[in-house]
Design a protein around this motif. Sequence first.
Motif, PDB file in Angstrom:
ATOM      1  N   ASN A 146       0.837  -1.194   0.000  1.00 32.33           N
ATOM      2  CA  ASN A 146       0.000   0.000   0.000  1.00 32.33           C
ATOM      3  C   ASN A 146       0.877   1.252   0.000  1.00 32.33           C
ATOM      4  O   ASN A 146       1.978   1.262   0.563  1.00 32.33           O
ATOM      5  CB  ASN A 146      -0.908   0.024   1.236  1.00 32.33           C
ATOM      6  N   MET A 147       0.373   2.309  -0.633  1.00 31.46           N
ATOM      7  CA  MET A 147       1.102   3.567  -0.653  1.00 31.46           C
ATOM      8  C   MET A 147       1.222   4.091   0.776  1.00 31.46           C
ATOM      9  O   MET A 147       0.230   4.184   1.495  1.00 31.46           O
ATOM     10  CB  MET A 147       0.377   4.587  -1.534  1.00 31.46           C
ATOM     11  N   PRO A 148       2.425   4.452   1.232  1.00 32.82           N
ATOM     12  CA  PRO A 148       2.640   4.825   2.629  1.00 32.82           C
ATOM     13  C   PRO A 148       2.318   6.288   2.911  1.00 32.82           C
ATOM     14  O   PRO A 148       3.209   7.104   3.193  1.00 32.82           O
ATOM     15  CB  PRO A 148       4.134   4.537   2.820  1.00 32.82           C
ATOM     16  N   LEU A 149       1.050   6.646   2.850  1.00 31.18           N
ATOM     17  CA  LEU A 149       0.665   8.022   3.160  1.00 31.18           C
ATOM     18  C   LEU A 149       0.947   8.325   4.628  1.00 31.18           C
ATOM     19  O   LEU A 149       0.823   7.447   5.490  1.00 31.18           O
ATOM     20  CB  LEU A 149      -0.812   8.240   2.859  1.00 31.18           C
ATOM     21  N   PRO A 150       1.323   9.563   4.946  1.00 27.91           N
ATOM     22  CA  PRO A 150       1.597   9.922   6.344  1.00 27.91           C
ATOM     23  C   PRO A 150       0.370   9.720   7.228  1.00 27.91           C
ATOM     24  O   PRO A 150      -0.774   9.800   6.743  1.00 27.91           O
ATOM     25  CB  PRO A 150       1.968  11.407   6.249  1.00 27.91           C
ATOM     26  N   PRO A 151       0.558   9.484   8.532  1.00 23.37           N
ATOM     27  CA  PRO A 151      -0.567   9.195   9.438  1.00 23.37           C
ATOM     28  C   PRO A 151      -1.542  10.348   9.624  1.00 23.37           C
ATOM     29  O   PRO A 151      -2.673  10.123  10.045  1.00 23.37           O
ATOM     30  CB  PRO A 151       0.130   8.837  10.758  1.00 23.37           C
ATOM     31  N   TYR A 152      -1.108  11.584   9.306  1.00 22.25           N
ATOM     32  CA  TYR A 152      -2.016  12.717   9.464  1.00 22.25           C
ATOM     33  C   TYR A 152      -2.947  12.879   8.257  1.00 22.25           C
ATOM     34  O   TYR A 152      -3.812  13.747   8.252  1.00 22.25           O
ATOM     35  CB  TYR A 152      -1.234  14.016   9.712  1.00 22.25           C
ATOM     36  N   ILE A 153      -2.780  12.062   7.217  1.00 20.14           N
ATOM     37  CA  ILE A 153      -3.701  12.072   6.075  1.00 20.14           C
ATOM     38  C   ILE A 153      -4.711  10.945   6.268  1.00 20.14           C
ATOM     39  O   ILE A 153      -4.352   9.768   6.290  1.00 20.14           O
ATOM     40  CB  ILE A 153      -2.949  11.911   4.744  1.00 20.14           C
ATOM     41  N   HIS A 154      -5.971  11.319   6.426  1.00 23.16           N
ATOM     42  CA  HIS A 154      -7.024  10.355   6.732  1.00 23.16           C
ATOM     43  C   HIS A 154      -7.909  10.041   5.535  1.00 23.16           C
ATOM     44  O   HIS A 154      -8.686   9.091   5.561  1.00 23.16           O
ATOM     45  CB  HIS A 154      -7.890  10.874   7.884  1.00 23.16           C
TER      46      HIS A 154
END
Length: 343
Positions: A146-154
Amino acid sequence: MDISDFDYNLPEERIAQTPAEPRDSSRLMVLNPQECIIEHKRFFQLGDFLDKGDVLIFNDTRVIPARLIGARSQTGGKVEIFLLRQIDKDQWETLVKPGKKIRVGSIIQFGEELSCEIIAHTEFGGRIVRFMYDGVFEEILDRMGNMPLPPYIHESLADQERYQTIYSRVKGSAAAPTAGLHFTESLMDELRDKGVQFGFVTLHVGLGTFRPVHVDTIEEHVMHREFYSVPMETAELIHAAKKEGRRIVAVGTTSIRTLESAAVDMGTVETGDGWTDIFIYPGYEFKIVDAVITNFHLPKSTLIMLISAFAGREFTLAAYQTAVKEQYRFFSFGDAMFIQSRA
């Protein structure tokens, strides 16, 4: 210096959840640190602030689908493996959740064609894993990761390419060099037509870029190593520009860290591959970079410390306060700033 010197108040609603469309429609804050001037533009107006002969240095790394969701073979419990750095053909340095429960010897199953064994701990709290698979690992990762989007992007990302720069080429990053997300083909064509030159380096974004600072005195913080590469043609482009008094404009903090890591003296960089754990904070003397394009960074992060070293801490924090007041969008999918010169 104290970590509180790099703090600022950011309302949660200012954290961008989706990328701007089109890419270059994002806002652009233009800073002149020497005269303490702030201007508000759009990114597609970047060319208005660049001169013929300026050299833009881009990081051409490409994000891999670094987040794998699996289950412990012993218990069936859910496990997340986040790939940070490839050590050899089948071994990777990773972050693991839940970390405390995953011991050396544990087997994580991701499906019939992929599993891994935890073989060691790392000094930064991660794990070294050995993958076992049938087929070609990169192809399996493309299907299962999965694309590792930052945790602050929901918000979910409809188009995975929106977390890649349009010039991404070399696979290996655990996160995007986000300052480059604003560039479009048409904007790059416009800049070329103006006489702006382009050079490319590679830094695979890993734990060193986004690892939080857990010490109160920032000089005690230790950066994690990241791989970088500087091609001969890029070094020659930089050397020629420096001799002629033309600006080197780093696109993003990863390009800054690459150029300053490769610097052998004022205006000269060494070609080839290397590993960097460079930590840039106020007091650092820049050897290569003359101007910077960057996004807005997290409070108390090594990245806002780097920008403070370039533009001056007080002016940087004043610009951030202005950005909050003017409702700029922050972080990975947020707006950009162009810092025209060093403080």
